[in-house]
Scaffold this motif. Structure first.
Motif, short mmCIF file in Angstrom:
data_model
loop_
_atom_site.label_atom_id
_atom_site.label_comp_id
_atom_site.label_asym_id
_atom_site.label_seq_id
_atom_site.Cartn_x
_atom_site.Cartn_y
_atom_site.Cartn_z
N GLY A 109 35.62 56.73 65.77
CA GLY A 109 36.31 57.29 64.62
C GLY A 109 37.69 57.85 64.88
N LEU A 110 38.24 57.61 66.07
CA LEU A 110 39.58 58.13 66.36
C LEU A 110 40.66 57.29 65.67
CD1 LEU A 110 39.52 58.97 70.19
CD2 LEU A 110 39.14 60.51 68.26
N ASP A 111 41.68 57.97 65.17
CA ASP A 111 42.84 57.29 64.59
C ASP A 111 43.96 57.14 65.61
OD1 ASP A 111 41.87 57.07 61.84
OD2 ASP A 111 41.99 59.26 61.84
N GLY A 112 43.88 57.88 66.72
CA GLY A 112 44.88 57.82 67.78
C GLY A 112 44.34 58.50 69.02
N LEU A 113 44.96 58.19 70.17
CA LEU A 113 44.50 58.75 71.45
C LEU A 113 45.70 59.12 72.31
CD1 LEU A 113 42.09 59.29 73.43
CD2 LEU A 113 42.38 56.93 74.22
N MET A 154 40.32 49.38 72.21
CA MET A 154 40.89 50.14 71.08
C MET A 154 42.39 49.84 70.95
SD MET A 154 39.23 53.95 71.42
CE MET A 154 40.35 54.68 70.22
N ALA A 155 43.08 49.84 72.09
CA ALA A 155 44.52 49.56 72.08
C ALA A 155 44.78 48.15 71.57
CB ALA A 155 45.12 49.75 73.46
N GLN A 156 44.00 47.19 72.06
CA GLN A 156 44.17 45.80 71.64
C GLN A 156 43.86 45.62 70.15
OE1 GLN A 156 41.65 44.09 74.67
NE2 GLN A 156 43.36 43.79 76.10
N ALA A 157 43.02 46.50 69.60
CA ALA A 157 42.69 46.46 68.17
C ALA A 157 43.73 47.21 67.33
CB ALA A 157 41.30 47.05 67.94
N GLY A 158 44.71 47.84 67.99
CA GLY A 158 45.80 48.47 67.26
C GLY A 158 45.75 49.98 67.12
N GLY A 180 46.79 48.53 81.58
CA GLY A 180 47.62 47.32 81.58
C GLY A 180 47.96 46.79 80.19
N ILE A 181 48.22 47.69 79.23
CA ILE A 181 48.37 47.26 77.83
C ILE A 181 49.81 47.32 77.31
CG2 ILE A 181 46.00 47.71 77.13
CD1 ILE A 181 46.85 50.48 76.23
N MET A 182 50.72 47.95 78.05
CA MET A 182 52.10 48.07 77.58
C MET A 182 52.99 47.23 78.48
SD MET A 182 53.99 51.65 76.63
CE MET A 182 55.57 51.68 75.78
N ASP A 183 53.89 46.46 77.89
CA ASP A 183 54.71 45.51 78.63
C ASP A 183 55.88 46.22 79.33
OD1 ASP A 183 55.81 43.24 79.68
OD2 ASP A 183 56.48 42.41 77.76
N HIS A 230 52.37 50.17 68.49
CA HIS A 230 51.48 51.33 68.35
C HIS A 230 51.31 52.11 69.66
CE1 HIS A 230 48.98 48.05 69.79
NE2 HIS A 230 48.09 48.94 70.18
N LEU A 231 52.08 51.74 70.70
CA LEU A 231 51.98 52.40 72.00
C LEU A 231 53.26 53.19 72.28
CD1 LEU A 231 50.57 49.37 74.02
CD2 LEU A 231 49.26 51.23 72.96
N LEU A 232 53.10 54.44 72.70
CA LEU A 232 54.22 55.32 72.99
C LEU A 232 54.03 55.88 74.39
CD1 LEU A 232 56.71 56.99 71.93
CD2 LEU A 232 55.04 58.68 71.09
N GLY A 233 55.10 55.86 75.17
CA GLY A 233 55.01 56.39 76.53
C GLY A 233 56.20 57.25 76.87
N ALA A 234 55.94 58.35 77.62
CA ALA A 234 57.01 59.24 78.07
C ALA A 234 56.77 59.63 79.53
CB ALA A 234 57.06 60.49 77.20
#
Length: 192
Positions: free
Chosen positions: A38-42, A68-72, A98-101, A164-168
């Motif tokens: 049921g998470l909308d984000g992680l 989950m990431a691959q599902a958006g 291994g999901i972000m290019d 949908h992926l954010l990194g810092a």
């Protein structure tokens, strides 16, 4: 809007507080597979990426989070969390999610004693510069075609977004400025 914070190591409480201040309806800790329901984000917090990766495998979280990431499902990785997201890690022949290019370099700003704070201009964050805390931080060496660079420091990429992926590279949870957490929540709303 229900946001999870991976709670295996790192500044978990600080991320929870920042997300609450930024306007998340509900924030929960994620320690088991069932907590992902049921998470909308992680949010993937800082800490030590190798340790977090081992714990993710031990608690059978790696594949469910990757799916989950691959599902958006939107995800936000900070410091070690950025390393967890990365599709390639400099000097390593293996990755975690291994999901972000992106190609990341671990500890590229030095050891613990070389930790520092600086002001950054972050694309999508209005107003005054963003105060960033760097602690044994990685940086992004290369980005793929779908990755948007959001911020650089001394010609090193320190924040990026891929859909949908954010990194810092830094720790936004260690300041009172919740604008980056608000940015992430806006991403979650867009996805919903």
């Amino acid at each position: 809007m229900k946001i999870g914070v991976l709670a295996l190591q790192g500044a978990v409480i600080e991320h929870i507080k920042s997300l609450q201040q930024a306007g998340a309806d509900e924030v929960v800790t994620v320690k088991r597979k069932e907590d992902l329901q049921g998470l909308d984000g992680l949010v993937l917090p800082g800490g030590e990426s190798t340790t977090i990766g081992k714990l993710m495998n031990q608690y059978d979280l790696m594949n469910p989070i990757r799916e989950m990431a691959q599902a958006g499902t939107p995800m936000f990785g900070t410091c070690a969390g950025l390393i967890l997201l990365a599709g390639r890690i400099h000097g390593q022949d293996w990755v975690h999610l291994g999901i972000m290019d992106i190609l990341v370099d671990r500890n590229s700003f030095g050891r613990q004693r070389e930790s520092f704070e600086t002001d950054l201009k972050v694309k999508g964050i209005e107003g005054e510069p963003y105060r960033a805390v760097f602690i044994r931080a990685p940086h992004i060496m290369e980005v793929g075609d779908q990755v948007e660079v959001l911020s650089t420091y001394q010609d090193r990429i320190v924040a990026a977004r891929q859909g949908h992926l954010l990194g810092a590279s830094f720790h936004p949870e260690l300041t009172d400025d919740v604008r980056l957490h608000q940015y992430f929540l806006d991403m979650v709303r867009e996805t919903r």
